[in-house]
Scaffold this motif. Sequence first.
Motif, PDB file in Angstrom:
ATOM      1  N   ALA A 509      -4.166  -3.910 -10.145  1.00  0.00           N
ATOM      2  CA  ALA A 509      -3.294  -4.723 -10.992  1.00  0.00           C
ATOM      3  C   ALA A 509      -2.999  -4.002 -12.299  1.00  0.00           C
ATOM      4  N   LYS A 510      -4.000  -3.327 -12.830  1.00  0.00           N
ATOM      5  CA  LYS A 510      -3.790  -2.550 -14.056  1.00  0.00           C
ATOM      6  C   LYS A 510      -2.832  -1.387 -13.803  1.00  0.00           C
ATOM      7  N   LEU A 511      -2.980  -0.738 -12.640  1.00  0.00           N
ATOM      8  CA  LEU A 511      -2.061   0.326 -12.270  1.00  0.00           C
ATOM      9  C   LEU A 511      -0.631  -0.198 -12.202  1.00  0.00           C
ATOM     10  N   GLN A 512      -0.450  -1.371 -11.621  1.00  0.00           N
ATOM     11  CA  GLN A 512       0.887  -1.953 -11.535  1.00  0.00           C
ATOM     12  C   GLN A 512       1.460  -2.219 -12.925  1.00  0.00           C
ATOM     13  N   ASP A 513       0.622  -2.690 -13.844  1.00  0.00           N
ATOM     14  CA  ASP A 513       1.084  -2.908 -15.220  1.00  0.00           C
ATOM     15  C   ASP A 513       1.547  -1.600 -15.854  1.00  0.00           C
ATOM     16  N   ASP A 514       0.788  -0.517 -15.625  1.00  0.00           N
ATOM     17  CA  ASP A 514       1.165   0.792 -16.167  1.00  0.00           C
ATOM     18  C   ASP A 514       2.501   1.258 -15.600  1.00  0.00           C
ATOM     19  N   LEU A 515       2.704   1.042 -14.297  1.00  0.00           N
ATOM     20  CA  LEU A 515       3.951   1.455 -13.673  1.00  0.00           C
ATOM     21  C   LEU A 515       5.135   0.657 -14.239  1.00  0.00           C
ATOM     22  N   ARG A 516       4.926  -0.615 -14.418  1.00  0.00           N
ATOM     23  CA  ARG A 516       6.009  -1.432 -14.973  1.00  0.00           C
ATOM     24  C   ARG A 516       6.317  -1.029 -16.403  1.00  0.00           C
ATOM     25  N   ARG A 517       5.299  -0.621 -17.133  1.00  0.00           N
ATOM     26  CA  ARG A 517       5.522  -0.128 -18.488  1.00  0.00           C
ATOM     27  C   ARG A 517       6.387   1.132 -18.451  1.00  0.00           C
ATOM     28  N   ALA A 518       6.264   1.888 -17.377  1.00  0.00           N
ATOM     29  CA  ALA A 518       7.075   3.089 -17.200  1.00  0.00           C
ATOM     30  C   ALA A 518       8.381   2.790 -16.463  1.00  0.00           C
ATOM     31  N   GLU A 519       8.706   1.496 -16.315  1.00  0.00           N
ATOM     32  CA  GLU A 519       9.947   1.044 -15.688  1.00  0.00           C
ATOM     33  C   GLU A 519      10.011   1.395 -14.207  1.00  0.00           C
ATOM     34  N   ILE A 520       8.878   1.337 -13.533  1.00  0.00           N
ATOM     35  CA  ILE A 520       8.811   1.546 -12.092  1.00  0.00           C
ATOM     36  C   ILE A 520       8.228   0.288 -11.464  1.00  0.00           C
ATOM     37  N   GLU A 521       8.978  -0.344 -10.595  1.00  0.00           N
ATOM     38  CA  GLU A 521       8.541  -1.581  -9.958  1.00  0.00           C
ATOM     39  C   GLU A 521       7.978  -1.270  -8.568  1.00  0.00           C
ATOM     40  N   PRO A 522       6.691  -1.554  -8.316  1.00  0.00           N
ATOM     41  CA  PRO A 522       6.123  -1.308  -6.980  1.00  0.00           C
ATOM     42  C   PRO A 522       6.890  -2.044  -5.893  1.00  0.00           C
ATOM     43  N   PHE A 523       7.025  -1.388  -4.755  1.00  0.00           N
ATOM     44  CA  PHE A 523       7.735  -1.970  -3.619  1.00  0.00           C
ATOM     45  C   PHE A 523       6.853  -2.977  -2.883  1.00  0.00           C
ATOM     46  N   ALA A 524       5.579  -2.610  -2.687  1.00  0.00           N
ATOM     47  CA  ALA A 524       4.676  -3.486  -1.930  1.00  0.00           C
ATOM     48  C   ALA A 524       3.229  -3.099  -2.205  1.00  0.00           C
ATOM     49  N   TRP A 525       2.330  -4.014  -1.866  1.00  0.00           N
ATOM     50  CA  TRP A 525       0.896  -3.749  -1.900  1.00  0.00           C
ATOM     51  C   TRP A 525       0.391  -3.610  -0.465  1.00  0.00           C
ATOM     52  N   VAL A 526      -0.597  -2.762  -0.279  1.00  0.00           N
ATOM     53  CA  VAL A 526      -1.272  -2.618   1.009  1.00  0.00           C
ATOM     54  C   VAL A 526      -2.757  -2.887   0.783  1.00  0.00           C
ATOM     55  N   VAL A 527      -3.254  -3.966   1.366  1.00  0.00           N
ATOM     56  CA  VAL A 527      -4.684  -4.289   1.291  1.00  0.00           C
ATOM     57  C   VAL A 527      -5.345  -3.655   2.502  1.00  0.00           C
ATOM     58  N   ASN A 528      -6.153  -2.648   2.247  1.00  0.00           N
ATOM     59  CA  ASN A 528      -6.695  -1.797   3.303  1.00  0.00           C
ATOM     60  C   ASN A 528      -8.121  -2.209   3.681  1.00  0.00           C
ATOM     61  N   GLN A 529      -8.497  -1.875   4.912  1.00  0.00           N
ATOM     62  CA  GLN A 529      -9.867  -2.046   5.410  1.00  0.00           C
ATOM     63  C   GLN A 529     -10.348  -3.492   5.313  1.00  0.00           C
ATOM     64  N   SER A 530      -9.498  -4.410   5.681  1.00  0.00           N
ATOM     65  CA  SER A 530      -9.856  -5.822   5.634  1.00  0.00           C
ATOM     66  C   SER A 530     -10.561  -6.249   6.930  1.00  0.00           C
ATOM     67  N   LEU A 531     -11.585  -7.077   6.784  1.00  0.00           N
ATOM     68  CA  LEU A 531     -12.269  -7.647   7.949  1.00  0.00           C
ATOM     69  C   LEU A 531     -11.596  -8.922   8.428  1.00  0.00           C
ATOM     70  N   LEU A 532     -10.748  -9.514   7.602  1.00  0.00           N
ATOM     71  CA  LEU A 532     -10.191 -10.832   7.896  1.00  0.00           C
ATOM     72  C   LEU A 532      -9.437 -10.901   9.226  1.00  0.00           C
ATOM     73  N   PRO A 533      -8.654  -9.877   9.618  1.00  0.00           N
ATOM     74  CA  PRO A 533      -7.921  -9.994  10.878  1.00  0.00           C
ATOM     75  C   PRO A 533      -8.782  -9.764  12.121  1.00  0.00           C
ATOM     76  N   LEU A 534     -10.058  -9.369  11.931  1.00  0.00           N
ATOM     77  CA  LEU A 534     -10.879  -8.948  13.065  1.00  0.00           C
ATOM     78  C   LEU A 534     -11.665 -10.109  13.662  1.00  0.00           C
ATOM     79  N   ASP A 535     -11.913 -10.008  14.961  1.00  0.00           N
ATOM     80  CA  ASP A 535     -12.716 -11.002  15.675  1.00  0.00           C
ATOM     81  C   ASP A 535     -14.170 -10.518  15.650  1.00  0.00           C
ATOM     82  N   VAL A 536     -14.939 -11.015  14.691  1.00  0.00           N
ATOM     83  CA  VAL A 536     -16.326 -10.589  14.550  1.00  0.00           C
ATOM     84  C   VAL A 536     -17.253 -11.798  14.703  1.00  0.00           C
TER      85      VAL A 536
END
Length: 590
Positions: A509-536
């Motif tokens: 989130a802090k990185l996104q704030d820095d990018l916006r300060r530099a006038e760059i708007e992130p396209f998307a977030w990728v939440v990696n290595q999540s257990l939530l979609p898995l059948d465990v």
Amino acid sequence: MKFLNQPTRNLFFTGKGGVGKTSMACATAVQLADRGLRVLLVSTDPASNLDEVLGTHLASSPTAVESVPNLFAMNIDPETAAREYRERMVGPYRGVLPDAAVASMEEQFSGSCTLEIAAFDEFARLLGDKEATSNFDHVIFDTAPTGHTLRLLTLPSAWTGFIENNTSGTSCLGPLAGLKAQQEVYKQTVNALCDATTTTLILVTRPEPSAFQEADRTSDELKSIGVGNQHLIVNGVFRSQTETDPIATAMQQRGDQAIENIPASIGTLPRTMIPLSARGLMGIESLRRVGVTTNADEQTPIDFIDHDISTEGLGCLVDELSGGGHGVILAMGKGGVGKTTVASAVAVALADRGFDVHLSTTDPAAHVAATIAADRLPGLTVGRIDPAKETEDYRAEVIATAGENLDEEGRALLEEDLRSPCTEEIAVFRAFARAVSEGSNRFVVLDTAPTGHTILLLDSALAYHREVSRQANQITESVENLLPRLRDPNFTRVLVVTLPEATPVHEAAKLQDDLRRAEIEPFAWVVNQSLLPLDVTDPTLRHRQRYELPFIDEVQSELAKRFALVPWQPEPPTGIDGLRNLNQLDNSTV
């Protein structure tokens, strides 16, 4: 935790984002306070979640943690200190120099090294000034200074008139000029850090090869300047409780293999192994149990997790990314979140769609890129930006120019300054700029991108150059077009990569704030290595799924305009087939 058998007065916790150093520091503080010792816990992390872990609202001065007698904690914001210092340095020039020049100076003093020195200034006040903490038996620091900072502060030439008089130094040198009066306090601070009877440095890592490599590098760097009393915490060690759960079995095997191949240097350090916390280490009671007991409740299976997370997988995100037919895609994030893997998966997906794609990575091991290159996917070329080589070339260039007329001490200071994180940032940025220029005719996917600070620094430097020269034609065409391209959402798409945990999400989130300060708007977030979609079925992993929910919800509802959820993989996603699997997973039923 073994280091608590005979703890030194000062305990420093260090480690990259997301490994759990705040949790380990808090657990240590709580357990020492429970012994009746007066403890001060300090964080200088700008994205500190100390309040959240302890369940107490903290300030910039020692605050009692009501649920733990004898424990006091405080958050020190080095960005505030850096801001105040920056104004002291720049203020006298307002109205004297052109506005563009003042803006350039301000940005010069907003980099990572200014923050580093400001953070160390706070360390020095609490560590080098004995009176400041005389009421406490133990002082615990959530974040330790880097080896670069310590080396820089011990150089005798750093306290000479070189800094004030030389105009060829970089931004890393500037902060020392304003802190010269602190020389004696800094000296005492460095001496305390190097005194094994007074201070223990605790390296926090996870049972993963990349995390071990980072801990090994940090250990060697700090040993080289005399900080030798070190202890290793391997946090998040998983032991499967369910033989029939293939995800749990694979997770344990991957951790065991990483530990078996731990780098030799840190492998010889005294070591504490901390089991993976099923529910995250939030709250005093969970901190009391760290390294002491196993929570029986965490072994109890839980029912189906009811939630309203609705997201698509990485492949659906690539469908949108491919719409323009060319351009630059940047995977950005802190170390260890998997941005190289995400960038590689996106590159493979675009090539599979028939596009001409170039993937460039700075992964030191380059395993992902190497396996792709070996498979030779049509339409995809793979390159590697070598940070070490780029940095060395840049250092040589600066020494040959800025250092040409310096005396021996001046060159020593300049050479030390060029070991800073800022130097690598600038050097890799130059290579990045070359790669971006190729995005006009094809897709360029990079797992390395400049920080918001670097972009603003370039922007202010260009403005200053124009103000002074009044001749825009002196700026090369490629540099002239770089910023507009980065800020053009139709040309550059930024993917913010994170993990479904507190620290990685908040740092992203802090990185996104820095990018916006530099006038760059992130396209998307990728939440990696999540257990939530898995059948465990493993109880610990089921509880971890529930633990992820609030952080994924925070990304979905507050931080991201669009996002993808990438599941944890039983096999490391390398090679064409492994990366294709990341793109083909459908999370619509999550």
